[in-house]
Design a protein around this motif. Structure first.
Motif, PDB file in Angstrom:
ATOM      1  N   GLN A 214     -15.604 -13.267   5.826  1.00 21.71           N
ATOM      2  CA  GLN A 214     -15.000 -13.928   4.497  1.00 21.71           C
ATOM      3  C   GLN A 214     -13.653 -13.646   4.370  1.00 21.71           C
ATOM      4  OE1 GLN A 214     -17.111 -16.366   2.697  1.00 21.71           O
ATOM      5  NE2 GLN A 214     -18.577 -15.849   4.540  1.00 21.71           N
ATOM      6  N   ASP A 215     -12.908 -14.672   4.050  1.00 19.12           N
ATOM      7  CA  ASP A 215     -11.386 -14.841   4.010  1.00 19.12           C
ATOM      8  C   ASP A 215     -11.343 -13.707   2.615  1.00 19.12           C
ATOM      9  OD1 ASP A 215     -11.124 -15.158   6.102  1.00 19.12           O
ATOM     10  OD2 ASP A 215     -10.107 -18.205   5.675  1.00 19.12           O
ATOM     11  N   SER A 216     -12.300 -14.837   1.289  1.00 19.85           N
ATOM     12  CA  SER A 216     -12.600 -14.088   0.430  1.00 19.85           C
ATOM     13  C   SER A 216     -12.564 -11.975  -0.361  1.00 19.85           C
ATOM     14  CB  SER A 216     -13.435 -15.110  -0.798  1.00 19.85           C
ATOM     15  OG  SER A 216     -14.661 -14.812  -0.595  1.00 19.85           O
ATOM     16  N   VAL A 217     -12.922 -12.232   0.534  1.00 22.82           N
ATOM     17  CA  VAL A 217     -13.422 -10.324   1.097  1.00 22.82           C
ATOM     18  C   VAL A 217     -12.313  -9.599   1.436  1.00 22.82           C
ATOM     19  CG1 VAL A 217     -14.720  -7.836   1.654  1.00 22.82           C
ATOM     20  CG2 VAL A 217     -16.227 -10.519   0.948  1.00 22.82           C
ATOM     21  N   ARG A 218     -11.701 -10.761   2.329  1.00 17.86           N
ATOM     22  CA  ARG A 218     -10.258  -9.124   2.626  1.00 17.86           C
ATOM     23  C   ARG A 218      -9.536  -9.402   2.213  1.00 17.86           C
ATOM     24  NH1 ARG A 218     -12.380 -12.760   7.426  1.00 17.86           N
ATOM     25  NH2 ARG A 218     -10.511 -13.935   7.076  1.00 17.86           N
ATOM     26  N   LEU A 219      -9.175 -10.498   1.679  1.00 20.99           N
ATOM     27  CA  LEU A 219      -7.716 -10.976   0.925  1.00 20.99           C
ATOM     28  C   LEU A 219      -8.105 -10.001  -0.184  1.00 20.99           C
ATOM     29  CD1 LEU A 219      -5.681 -12.674   0.108  1.00 20.99           C
ATOM     30  CD2 LEU A 219      -6.841 -13.765  -1.739  1.00 20.99           C
ATOM     31  N   LEU A 220      -9.061  -9.163  -0.927  1.00 23.50           N
ATOM     32  CA  LEU A 220      -8.955  -8.373  -2.319  1.00 23.50           C
ATOM     33  C   LEU A 220      -8.538  -7.210  -1.337  1.00 23.50           C
ATOM     34  CD1 LEU A 220     -12.539  -9.590  -3.861  1.00 23.50           C
ATOM     35  CD2 LEU A 220     -10.098  -9.802  -4.685  1.00 23.50           C
ATOM     36  N   THR A 221      -8.981  -7.139  -0.612  1.00 26.97           N
ATOM     37  CA  THR A 221      -8.650  -5.164   0.180  1.00 26.97           C
ATOM     38  C   THR A 221      -7.358  -4.777   0.283  1.00 26.97           C
ATOM     39  OG1 THR A 221      -8.397  -6.376   2.684  1.00 26.97           O
ATOM     40  CG2 THR A 221     -10.924  -5.208   1.705  1.00 26.97           C
ATOM     41  N   VAL A 222      -6.377  -6.292   0.295  1.00 24.41           N
ATOM     42  CA  VAL A 222      -5.000  -5.178   0.521  1.00 24.41           C
ATOM     43  C   VAL A 222      -4.451  -4.508  -0.828  1.00 24.41           C
ATOM     44  CG1 VAL A 222      -2.508  -6.135  -0.461  1.00 24.41           C
ATOM     45  CG2 VAL A 222      -4.189  -7.844   1.034  1.00 24.41           C
ATOM     46  N   GLU A 223      -4.715  -4.855  -2.051  1.00 24.32           N
ATOM     47  CA  GLU A 223      -5.217  -3.459  -3.111  1.00 24.32           C
ATOM     48  C   GLU A 223      -5.358  -2.395  -2.511  1.00 24.32           C
ATOM     49  OE1 GLU A 223      -3.457  -3.748  -5.494  1.00 24.32           O
ATOM     50  OE2 GLU A 223      -2.670  -5.714  -5.691  1.00 24.32           O
ATOM     51  N   ASP A 224      -6.727  -2.376  -1.735  1.00 26.33           N
ATOM     52  CA  ASP A 224      -7.420  -0.920  -1.499  1.00 26.33           C
ATOM     53  C   ASP A 224      -6.359  -0.340  -0.491  1.00 26.33           C
ATOM     54  OD1 ASP A 224      -9.227  -1.738  -3.107  1.00 26.33           O
ATOM     55  OD2 ASP A 224     -10.191  -2.778  -1.530  1.00 26.33           O
ATOM     56  N   LEU A 225      -5.680  -0.910   0.135  1.00 22.57           N
ATOM     57  CA  LEU A 225      -5.097  -1.089   1.431  1.00 22.57           C
ATOM     58  C   LEU A 225      -3.745   0.489   0.463  1.00 22.57           C
ATOM     59  CD1 LEU A 225      -4.369   0.267   4.183  1.00 22.57           C
ATOM     60  CD2 LEU A 225      -2.981  -2.465   4.086  1.00 22.57           C
ATOM     61  N   ILE A 226      -3.104  -0.644  -0.231  1.00 24.42           N
ATOM     62  CA  ILE A 226      -1.872   0.142  -1.037  1.00 24.42           C
ATOM     63  C   ILE A 226      -2.201   1.042  -1.692  1.00 24.42           C
ATOM     64  CG2 ILE A 226      -0.841  -0.232  -3.012  1.00 24.42           C
ATOM     65  CD1 ILE A 226      -0.442  -3.206  -2.353  1.00 24.42           C
ATOM     66  N   ALA A 227      -4.087   1.635  -2.578  1.00 24.28           N
ATOM     67  CA  ALA A 227      -4.097   2.531  -3.039  1.00 24.28           C
ATOM     68  C   ALA A 227      -4.426   3.619  -2.035  1.00 24.28           C
ATOM     69  CB  ALA A 227      -5.775   2.266  -3.385  1.00 24.28           C
ATOM     70  N   ILE A 228      -4.526   3.518  -0.556  1.00 19.39           N
ATOM     71  CA  ILE A 228      -5.769   4.240   0.559  1.00 19.39           C
ATOM     72  C   ILE A 228      -4.074   4.591   0.904  1.00 19.39           C
ATOM     73  CG2 ILE A 228      -6.257   4.255   2.816  1.00 19.39           C
ATOM     74  CD1 ILE A 228      -8.677   2.382   2.127  1.00 19.39           C
ATOM     75  N   ALA A 229      -3.263   4.133   0.838  1.00 22.00           N
ATOM     76  CA  ALA A 229      -1.848   5.221   1.345  1.00 22.00           C
ATOM     77  C   ALA A 229      -1.656   5.676   0.720  1.00 22.00           C
ATOM     78  CB  ALA A 229      -1.045   2.877   1.708  1.00 22.00           C
ATOM     79  N   GLY A 230      -1.422   5.451  -0.801  1.00 22.37           N
ATOM     80  CA  GLY A 230      -0.639   5.762  -1.301  1.00 22.37           C
ATOM     81  C   GLY A 230      -1.201   7.560  -1.846  1.00 22.37           C
ATOM     82  N   LYS A 231      -2.927   7.543  -0.941  1.00 21.02           N
ATOM     83  CA  LYS A 231      -3.410   8.994  -0.808  1.00 21.02           C
ATOM     84  C   LYS A 231      -3.107   9.704  -0.277  1.00 21.02           C
ATOM     85  CE  LYS A 231      -6.918  10.134  -3.672  1.00 21.02           C
ATOM     86  NZ  LYS A 231      -6.977  10.515  -4.632  1.00 21.02           N
ATOM     87  N   LEU A 232      -2.478   8.858   1.103  1.00 25.11           N
ATOM     88  CA  LEU A 232      -2.056   9.850   2.428  1.00 25.11           C
ATOM     89  C   LEU A 232      -0.990  10.341   3.115  1.00 25.11           C
ATOM     90  CD1 LEU A 232      -4.306   7.705   4.417  1.00 25.11           C
ATOM     91  CD2 LEU A 232      -5.453   9.263   3.636  1.00 25.11           C
ATOM     92  N   LYS A 233      -0.777  11.141   3.651  1.00 22.91           N
ATOM     93  CA  LYS A 233       0.606  11.519   4.039  1.00 22.91           C
ATOM     94  C   LYS A 233       1.093  10.506   5.353  1.00 22.91           C
ATOM     95  CE  LYS A 233      -1.360  16.344   4.295  1.00 22.91           C
ATOM     96  NZ  LYS A 233      -1.632  17.356   4.817  1.00 22.91           N
ATOM     97  N   GLN A 234       2.222  10.535   5.766  1.00 22.80           N
ATOM     98  CA  GLN A 234       2.703   9.356   6.600  1.00 22.80           C
ATOM     99  C   GLN A 234       2.266   9.592   7.982  1.00 22.80           C
ATOM    100  OE1 GLN A 234       5.849   7.503   6.437  1.00 22.80           O
ATOM    101  NE2 GLN A 234       5.054   7.806   3.571  1.00 22.80           N
TER     102      GLN A 234
END
Length: 577
Positions: A214-234
């Motif tokens: 579902q596009d509507s689900v995938r669209l919301l995961t950009v914020e999740d990706l930003i949050a995860i990236a902020g918690k991980l090392k390079q």
């Protein structure tokens, strides 16, 4: 128990059974008052159970109830010790069909959780959360996702393990609406996770949602990706997330770039971002254009000049007016990143081009951000290159563009100085007072006050006041009205000497103008004069000699509005004197 004790609940019950929705709404909004009348004990024992059992069939009423219970309602039932009692009616509201009601109920549960002790969270909130997460109805499961972040870090490790499993189940739910909720609230939840659980739990949930059909689900995961990236090392980002980053870059690209850092942005994202700026779809180019300064902050100046500026040059001539408008709103943000010389060489010609664009919104957007450019290249160069275009726009056919120019004048004047301003822009500012659009005349008046504050009262006395007062003799009543309104706005920035010698005579003549609107605006102007100058001994004598007789005369005017404003001003005289 006498009838007075029963009355509050009885009245509420009657009103909530009424067929009139507005009466039921009023009843819901009155429950804090009813709770106060009952006292904490009866509010707990009678009012809360009643609210739990009386589920209305009108969404507007349910929304009001969900909102009221989250407005620190625990204070009416004995404080945070008993706040958990409010969870039951809110649990019911979390399961209804209407999304707005469910969202408000979840929001109120979150507020209540914040005042509960950890023991109360474990005893009351966790069972509620498990009931909602495992409920047969998808509406309940959807509501549950919003509650996980509020309780996760308030419970022991063993319960946290169960909560992560419960949330993973929501991320794999059969119903798209539940998965959308899981995608929406995953970011706030994973911020509470310990570092090991980001990789072991949050990442699998995210990957499942990011690859949803579902596009509507995938669209919301950009914020999740930003949050995860902020918690991980390079190194972890490169290893775990590069594929998803490439998929997700788009209208939130600069925020994603900030989250993953400069190195990955330069190595992995710049090429894809340039492709977005050149995309065949105008909507994509518009979205990408709106991110130019934010994305460019993470690049070296040489990379901006080599990769971004050529795209900007093409976008300034884009066939879509919406793309050009988005670019015009953002292009000035490149100036601080490029510095003076590169801005002059590469951006200044584009500013000039966009200022002459056929589409009003493009011109409007570039004007609104010129101050940023001014701070980089200096006012002399800006005025030399762009002032002719600004003067031309002062007569733009779009009134919104003319208004934007007016609002830009005071900071521009401050930089230009009095001599240059008087020569280049003085007459222009006065001409706006005669504009056919009221909003422009109004903005022009405020502009004159701001210019008085910039250049001082002596300048205003010679450059503004004579021209404004001269319009008071104009045969067209709109010009005479503008004189009165301008004096009303500017007068507090002047001094009593100027008012007495340059203004009052003409203003009082207009008190007997044949147009009632002008006469009552004179009364309003005199009221402002009283507030500004009536408190000094010199001002008091002036009021008694010149102002009071005119207001007394206007108090008996044949027009009701004139009489009203004259009487109001006279009341001010009584207070002042």
């Amino acid at each position: 128990m006498d009838s007075d004790d029963i009355a509050p609940i009885a009245i509420l019950m009657d009103e909530l059974r009424s067929e009139d929705v507005q009466l039921r709404l009023n009843a819901i909004h009155s429950i804090p008052t009813i709770a106060l009348a009952l006292g904490p004990d009866r509010a707990r024992d009678e009012l809360v159970p009643f609210l739990q059992d009386s589920i209305d069939d009108e969404d507007e009423v349910l929304l009001a109830l969900a909102e009221e219970l989250g407005r620190s309602f625990e204070q009416y039932i004995g404080g945070s010790e008993y706040a958990h009692l409010l969870l039951a009616p809110l649990e019911n509201l979390s399961s209804v069909e209407e999304t707005l009601v469910r969202d408000k109920a979840a929001e109120s549960i979150t507020k209540i959780a914040a005042v509960l002790s950890n023991a109360q969270i474990e005893e009351y909130c966790i069972p509620l959360l498990k009931r909602l997460s495992g409920a047969e109805w998808f509406t309940s499961r959807t509501s549950s996702a919003a509650l996980y972040p509020a309780v996760y870090d308030r419970v022991p490790t063993a319960i946290q393990d169960d909560l992560r499993k419960g949330y993973a189940a929501l991320g794999s739910d059969d119903t798209p609406m539940v998965r959308r909720a899981a995608a929406k609230w995953l970011g706030p939840l994973l911020l509470k996770f310990s570092d090991p659980h980001i990789l072991s739990d949050a990442l699998p949930i995210y990957r499942r949602l990011e690859s949803d059909d579902q596009d509507s689900v995938r669209l919301l995961t950009v914020e999740d990706l930003i949050a995860i990236a902020g918690k991980l090392k390079q190194s972890e980002i490169k290893e775990q997330l590069l594929k998803q980053i490439r998929h997700s870059i788009g209208d939130k690209s600069w925020r994603l770039a900030k989250a993953v850092g400069k190195e990955i942005t330069r190595e992995e994202l710049i090429g894809q971002y340039v492709q977005l700026l050149k995309d065949n779809e105008a909507e994509v180019r518009t979205a990408a254009s709106s991110q130019i300064p934010g994305f460019s902050e993470l690049l070296e100046k040489e990379v901006i000049l080599a990769r971004i500026v050529p795209c900007v040059r093409d976008l300034s001539q884009d066939s879509s007016q919406h793309v050009r408008a988005a670019l015009a709103m953002q292009i000035s943000g490149l100036a601080p990143l490029l510095g003076r010389e590169s801005t002059i060489e590469h951006l200044l010609p584009l500013f000039l081009q966009l200022l002459k664009d056929d589409f009003p919104e493009v011109r409007l957007n570039i004007i609104s951000k010129l101050e940023i450019v001014n701070n980089v290249i200096g006012i002399e160069l800006l005025s030399e290159n762009l002032l002719p275009a600004i003067v031309e726009l002062a007569e733009d056919k779009s009134w919104r563009v003319r208004q934007a120019i007016i609002e830009y004048i005071p900071p521009l004047a401050k930089q230009l100085g009095k001599p240059f301003f008087d020569e280049q822009l003085g007459n222009l500012c006065m001409s706006w007072l005669g504009d056919t659009v009221y909003s422009i005349r109004e903005a022009a008046i405020v502009n004159l006050k701001n210019l008085t504050d910039v250049f001082g009262v002596d300048w205003s006395r010679s450059a503004i006041v004579p021209k404004v007062m001269g319009m008071g003799q104009h045969p067209n009543y709109l010009f005479r009205m503008t004189t009165v309104q301008a004096i009303t706005i500017i007068m507090p920035s002047l001094n009593l000497d100027i008012v007495r010698s340059e203004i009052i005579e003409s203003l009082l003549q207009l008190a007997s103008d044949p147009i009632p609107n002008i006469r009552f605006n004179v009364a309003k102007s005199l009221e402002v004069l009283l507030s500004a100058y009536g408190n000094t001994p010199e001002g008091e004598a002036f009021v008694q000699q010149r102002i009071l007789p005119v207001l007394e005369q206007q108090k008996n005017d044949q027009d009701a509005d004139v009489r009203y404003f004259a009487a109001r001003a006279l009341q001010k005289v009584a207070v002042v004197t």
